[in-house]
Design a protein around this motif. Structure first.
Motif, PDB file in Angstrom:
ATOM      1  N   GLN A 133      -8.563  -5.162  -0.605  1.00 51.29           N
ATOM      2  CA  GLN A 133      -7.313  -4.622  -1.144  1.00 51.29           C
ATOM      3  C   GLN A 133      -7.459  -3.144  -1.494  1.00 51.29           C
ATOM      4  O   GLN A 133      -6.570  -2.348  -1.210  1.00 51.29           O
ATOM      5  CB  GLN A 133      -6.850  -5.399  -2.375  1.00 51.29           C
ATOM      6  CG  GLN A 133      -5.496  -4.874  -2.858  1.00 51.29           C
ATOM      7  CD  GLN A 133      -4.989  -5.552  -4.098  1.00 51.29           C
ATOM      8  OE1 GLN A 133      -5.764  -5.752  -5.050  1.00 51.29           O
ATOM      9  NE2 GLN A 133      -3.722  -5.890  -4.116  1.00 51.29           N
ATOM     10  N   GLN A 193      -7.165  -1.127   1.565  1.00 52.67           N
ATOM     11  CA  GLN A 193      -5.782  -1.075   2.020  1.00 52.67           C
ATOM     12  C   GLN A 193      -4.951  -0.127   1.156  1.00 52.67           C
ATOM     13  O   GLN A 193      -4.185   0.677   1.678  1.00 52.67           O
ATOM     14  CB  GLN A 193      -5.155  -2.466   2.001  1.00 52.67           C
ATOM     15  CG  GLN A 193      -5.696  -3.380   3.063  1.00 52.67           C
ATOM     16  CD  GLN A 193      -5.186  -4.807   2.910  1.00 52.67           C
ATOM     17  OE1 GLN A 193      -4.555  -5.160   1.908  1.00 52.67           O
ATOM     18  NE2 GLN A 193      -5.476  -5.634   3.894  1.00 52.67           N
ATOM     19  N   LEU A 194      -5.105  -0.222  -0.151  1.00 51.48           N
ATOM     20  CA  LEU A 194      -4.321   0.624  -1.056  1.00 51.48           C
ATOM     21  C   LEU A 194      -4.654   2.100  -0.867  1.00 51.48           C
ATOM     22  O   LEU A 194      -3.767   2.953  -0.890  1.00 51.48           O
ATOM     23  CB  LEU A 194      -4.541   0.218  -2.511  1.00 51.48           C
ATOM     24  CG  LEU A 194      -4.021  -1.158  -2.911  1.00 51.48           C
ATOM     25  CD1 LEU A 194      -4.367  -1.462  -4.366  1.00 51.48           C
ATOM     26  CD2 LEU A 194      -2.527  -1.277  -2.676  1.00 51.48           C
ATOM     27  N   ASP A 195      -5.934   2.394  -0.697  1.00 49.47           N
ATOM     28  CA  ASP A 195      -6.359   3.780  -0.531  1.00 49.47           C
ATOM     29  C   ASP A 195      -6.195   4.289   0.894  1.00 49.47           C
ATOM     30  O   ASP A 195      -6.407   5.471   1.158  1.00 49.47           O
ATOM     31  CB  ASP A 195      -7.825   3.940  -0.952  1.00 49.47           C
ATOM     32  CG  ASP A 195      -8.005   3.873  -2.457  1.00 49.47           C
ATOM     33  OD1 ASP A 195      -7.003   3.985  -3.186  1.00 49.47           O
ATOM     34  OD2 ASP A 195      -9.154   3.692  -2.905  1.00 49.47           O
ATOM     35  N   ALA A 251       0.822  -1.216   0.000  1.00 55.53           N
ATOM     36  CA  ALA A 251       0.000   0.000   0.000  1.00 55.53           C
ATOM     37  C   ALA A 251       0.852   1.260   0.000  1.00 55.53           C
ATOM     38  O   ALA A 251       0.535   2.232  -0.700  1.00 55.53           O
ATOM     39  CB  ALA A 251      -0.940  -0.007   1.206  1.00 55.53           C
ATOM     40  N   SER A 273      -5.196  -0.062 -10.259  1.00 55.71           N
ATOM     41  CA  SER A 273      -6.256   0.449  -9.391  1.00 55.71           C
ATOM     42  C   SER A 273      -7.539   0.690 -10.189  1.00 55.71           C
ATOM     43  O   SER A 273      -8.632   0.347  -9.749  1.00 55.71           O
ATOM     44  CB  SER A 273      -5.788   1.744  -8.727  1.00 55.71           C
ATOM     45  OG  SER A 273      -6.840   2.442  -8.157  1.00 55.71           O
ATOM     46  N   TYR A 286       2.327   1.703  -3.425  1.00 55.80           N
ATOM     47  CA  TYR A 286       1.229   2.064  -4.326  1.00 55.80           C
ATOM     48  C   TYR A 286       0.901   3.550  -4.214  1.00 55.80           C
ATOM     49  O   TYR A 286       0.796   4.248  -5.217  1.00 55.80           O
ATOM     50  CB  TYR A 286      -0.011   1.217  -4.001  1.00 55.80           C
ATOM     51  CG  TYR A 286      -1.282   1.760  -4.582  1.00 55.80           C
ATOM     52  CD1 TYR A 286      -1.627   1.509  -5.902  1.00 55.80           C
ATOM     53  CD2 TYR A 286      -2.143   2.551  -3.819  1.00 55.80           C
ATOM     54  CE1 TYR A 286      -2.793   2.017  -6.445  1.00 55.80           C
ATOM     55  CE2 TYR A 286      -3.311   3.057  -4.355  1.00 55.80           C
ATOM     56  CZ  TYR A 286      -3.627   2.787  -5.664  1.00 55.80           C
ATOM     57  OH  TYR A 286      -4.773   3.306  -6.202  1.00 55.80           O
ATOM     58  N   ARG A 287       0.731   4.032  -2.989  1.00 57.46           N
ATOM     59  CA  ARG A 287       0.371   5.445  -2.805  1.00 57.46           C
ATOM     60  C   ARG A 287       1.490   6.363  -3.301  1.00 57.46           C
ATOM     61  O   ARG A 287       1.221   7.395  -3.926  1.00 57.46           O
ATOM     62  CB  ARG A 287       0.031   5.720  -1.348  1.00 57.46           C
ATOM     63  CG  ARG A 287      -1.331   5.171  -0.955  1.00 57.46           C
ATOM     64  CD  ARG A 287      -1.802   5.666   0.388  1.00 57.46           C
ATOM     65  NE  ARG A 287      -1.119   5.101   1.527  1.00 57.46           N
ATOM     66  CZ  ARG A 287      -1.436   3.943   2.096  1.00 57.46           C
ATOM     67  NH1 ARG A 287      -2.436   3.225   1.620  1.00 57.46           N
ATOM     68  NH2 ARG A 287      -0.765   3.505   3.138  1.00 57.46           N
TER      69      ARG A 287
END
Length: 172
Positions: free
Chosen positions: A125, A128-130, A9, A84, A12-13
């Protein structure tokens, strides 16, 4: 067929912030250049050139849309944002038939149960990613209850792929 991929995460961010910045700076540069060019070519010195400025910005929007589809979408630095987007589209395709899914799950349909498990895993997911933890407790309870039910029926709980055939089967 979409497949949920493991992704950190934090990474990703960081990567999506970078790709957003690249796209935003590219758009601003294009809008400024195209607006300036439109005013220089068609405008009047000291006159009202607002329509030419707006035309330049509109042209930049169109050019950015083309760049996004033809150039940026396939770039490595856009991969997390593309993933995403695909994950959200897959989740939305399940959401659109959720009334069918929940009814079929209640009836014990294995296909619907797999579809709901994919939805839970994908939604988890995405949260979690956001970095969205507001609904995580409720989702975790639903996920666990559904997982236990699938295990009791002998169904595989690792449903990381969305098979479009499942969506069609649940609609019937």
């Amino acid at each position: 067929m979409f497949e949920i991929q493991p992704m950190d995460a934090q990474t990703y961010r960081q990567q999506t912030r970078r790709s957003t910045l690249i796209i935003a700076l590219t758009f601003v540069a294009l809008a400024m250049v195209l607006s300036t060019a439109a005013v220089a070519m068609f405008g009047e010195p000291g006159g009202d050139n607002l329509r030419f400025n707006i035309g330049g910005v509109f042209a930049a929007v169109l050019l950015m849309a083309a760049l996004m589809r033809k150039v940026f979408w396939t770039q490595e630095w856009m991969a997390p944002a593309v993933y995403s987007w695909q994950l959200k589209r897959s989740l939305m395709s399940v959401t659109n038939v959720m009334h069918h899914v929940t009814a079929a799950v209640e009836a014990g349909d294995p296909t619907a149960m797999k579809l709901l498990r994919f939805y839970h895993l994908g939604l988890n997911q995405m949260h979690q990613l956001d970095g969205n933890s507001s609904d995580h407790g409720q989702l975790a309870r639903e996920m666990e209850q559904h997982k236990v039910r699938m295990e009791a029926l002998g169904l595989d709980t690792e449903q990381t792929q969305l098979d479009p055939v499942w969506l069609e089967a649940v609609k019937r």
